[in-house]
Write an enzyme that holds these catalytic residues in place. Sequence first.
Site, PDB file in Angstrom:
ATOM      1  N   ASP A 146       1.484   1.089  15.119  1.00  0.00           N
ATOM      2  CA  ASP A 146       1.982   0.989  13.747  1.00  0.00           C
ATOM      3  C   ASP A 146       2.800  -0.298  13.626  1.00  0.00           C
ATOM      4  OD1 ASP A 146       2.549   3.265  11.296  1.00  0.00           O
ATOM      5  OD2 ASP A 146       3.801   1.460  11.347  1.00  0.00           O
ATOM      6  N   ILE A 147       2.607  -1.001  12.530  1.00  0.00           N
ATOM      7  CA  ILE A 147       3.260  -2.298  12.339  1.00  0.00           C
ATOM      8  C   ILE A 147       4.779  -2.139  12.133  1.00  0.00           C
ATOM      9  CG2 ILE A 147       3.043  -2.567   9.820  1.00  0.00           C
ATOM     10  CD1 ILE A 147       1.841  -5.365  10.395  1.00  0.00           C
TER      11      ILE A 147
ATOM     12  N   ASN B 283       0.378  12.443   7.022  1.00  0.00           N
ATOM     13  CA  ASN B 283       0.844  12.524   5.647  1.00  0.00           C
ATOM     14  C   ASN B 283      -0.361  12.730   4.728  1.00  0.00           C
ATOM     15  OD1 ASN B 283       3.607  12.073   6.220  1.00  0.00           O
ATOM     16  ND2 ASN B 283       3.174   9.906   6.509  1.00  0.00           N
TER      17      ASN B 283
ATOM     18  N   VAL C 253      -1.515   4.791   2.890  1.00  0.00           N
ATOM     19  CA  VAL C 253      -2.828   4.175   3.124  1.00  0.00           C
ATOM     20  C   VAL C 253      -3.913   5.243   2.935  1.00  0.00           C
ATOM     21  CG1 VAL C 253      -4.283   2.927   4.750  1.00  0.00           C
ATOM     22  CG2 VAL C 253      -1.800   2.542   4.755  1.00  0.00           C
TER      23      VAL C 253
ATOM     24  N   HIS D 237      -5.410   9.122   8.650  1.00  0.00           N
ATOM     25  CA  HIS D 237      -4.842   8.667   9.913  1.00  0.00           C
ATOM     26  C   HIS D 237      -3.833   9.669  10.423  1.00  0.00           C
ATOM     27  CE1 HIS D 237      -2.515   7.012   6.528  1.00  0.00           C
ATOM     28  NE2 HIS D 237      -1.447   7.160   7.286  1.00  0.00           N
TER      29      HIS D 237
ATOM     30  N   HIS E  59      -0.418   9.790  12.919  1.00  0.00           N
ATOM     31  CA  HIS E  59       0.616   9.047  13.642  1.00  0.00           C
ATOM     32  C   HIS E  59       0.903   9.794  14.947  1.00  0.00           C
ATOM     33  CE1 HIS E  59       2.258   6.842   9.949  1.00  0.00           C
ATOM     34  NE2 HIS E  59       1.578   7.832   9.380  1.00  0.00           N
TER      35      HIS E  59
HETATM   36  P1  AMP Z   1       1.295   6.629   5.824  1.00  0.00           P
HETATM   37  O1  AMP Z   1       2.602   6.538   5.090  1.00  0.00           O
HETATM   38  O2  AMP Z   1       1.136   7.937   6.563  1.00  0.00           O
HETATM   39  O3  AMP Z   1       0.110   6.310   4.936  1.00  0.00           O
HETATM   40  O4  AMP Z   1       1.359   5.557   6.980  1.00  0.00           O
HETATM   41  C1  AMP Z   1       0.802   4.294   6.894  1.00  0.00           C
HETATM   42  C2  AMP Z   1       1.331   3.525   8.078  1.00  0.00           C
HETATM   43  O5  AMP Z   1       0.537   2.361   8.231  1.00  0.00           O
HETATM   44  C3  AMP Z   1       2.774   3.068   7.966  1.00  0.00           C
HETATM   45  O6  AMP Z   1       3.548   3.652   9.008  1.00  0.00           O
HETATM   46  C4  AMP Z   1       2.699   1.534   8.089  1.00  0.00           C
HETATM   47  O7  AMP Z   1       3.750   0.998   8.842  1.00  0.00           O
HETATM   48  C5  AMP Z   1       1.351   1.354   8.784  1.00  0.00           C
HETATM   49  N1  AMP Z   1       0.685   0.076   8.547  1.00  0.00           N
HETATM   50  C6  AMP Z   1       0.470  -0.535   7.370  1.00  0.00           C
HETATM   51  N2  AMP Z   1      -0.204  -1.682   7.550  1.00  0.00           N
HETATM   52  C7  AMP Z   1      -0.444  -1.786   8.874  1.00  0.00           C
HETATM   53  C8  AMP Z   1      -1.110  -2.740   9.690  1.00  0.00           C
HETATM   54  N3  AMP Z   1      -1.678  -3.852   9.168  1.00  0.00           N
HETATM   55  N4  AMP Z   1      -1.154  -2.520  11.025  1.00  0.00           N
HETATM   56  C9  AMP Z   1      -0.576  -1.425  11.554  1.00  0.00           C
HETATM   57  N5  AMP Z   1       0.051  -0.477  10.838  1.00  0.00           N
HETATM   58  C10 AMP Z   1       0.129  -0.657   9.518  1.00  0.00           C
END
Ligand code: AMP
Length: 121
Positions: free
Chosen positions: A33-34, A91, A100, A104, A106
């Site tokens: 995760d970024i 989520n 997103v 996915h 986490h």
């Molecule tokens: P969610 O809130 O469950 O949709 O989580 C989306 C996650 O994607 C967040 O924790 C972000 O930090 C992560 N994220 C967004 N863009 C990127 C990326 N380019 N590379 C890795 N993680 C990302």
Amino acid sequence: MAYDDNNIFARILRGEIPCTRLYEDEFALAFPDIHPQAPTHILVIPKGKYISAADFNAKASAEELVGFYRAVSAVAKQAAVEESGYRLICNAGPHSHQDVPHYHIHILGGRPLGHLLGPPL
Ligand code: AMP
């Protein structure tokens, strides 16, 4: 709601946005995760175009379902958090803050994570 081909994880899958590929097989891709919330914070995504957990669980083939969930466990094992413990978070929908729209999971670990939910916002 239709799947958005331009969501960030779709672009990662197509190689348009870079990521560190920690694990990859026919069904799943895992990358850090970024914005990590714990020493280990890895995202595992299915390769198919699924918006959410509900979408994936309803529409994915049995092979995709098994392949994906086995990959989640393989990633946790590879990240060496199996013994110390880890948390899986998915989520789903506005209350959960799914940002997103590509399904996915986490994987969080590497330190004691406390109770399931933090204080209310
Ligand atoms: P969610 O809130 O469950 O949709 O989580 C989306 C996650 O994607 C967040 O924790 C972000 O930090 C992560 N994220 C967004 N863009 C990127 C990326 N380019 N590379 C890795 N993680 C990302």
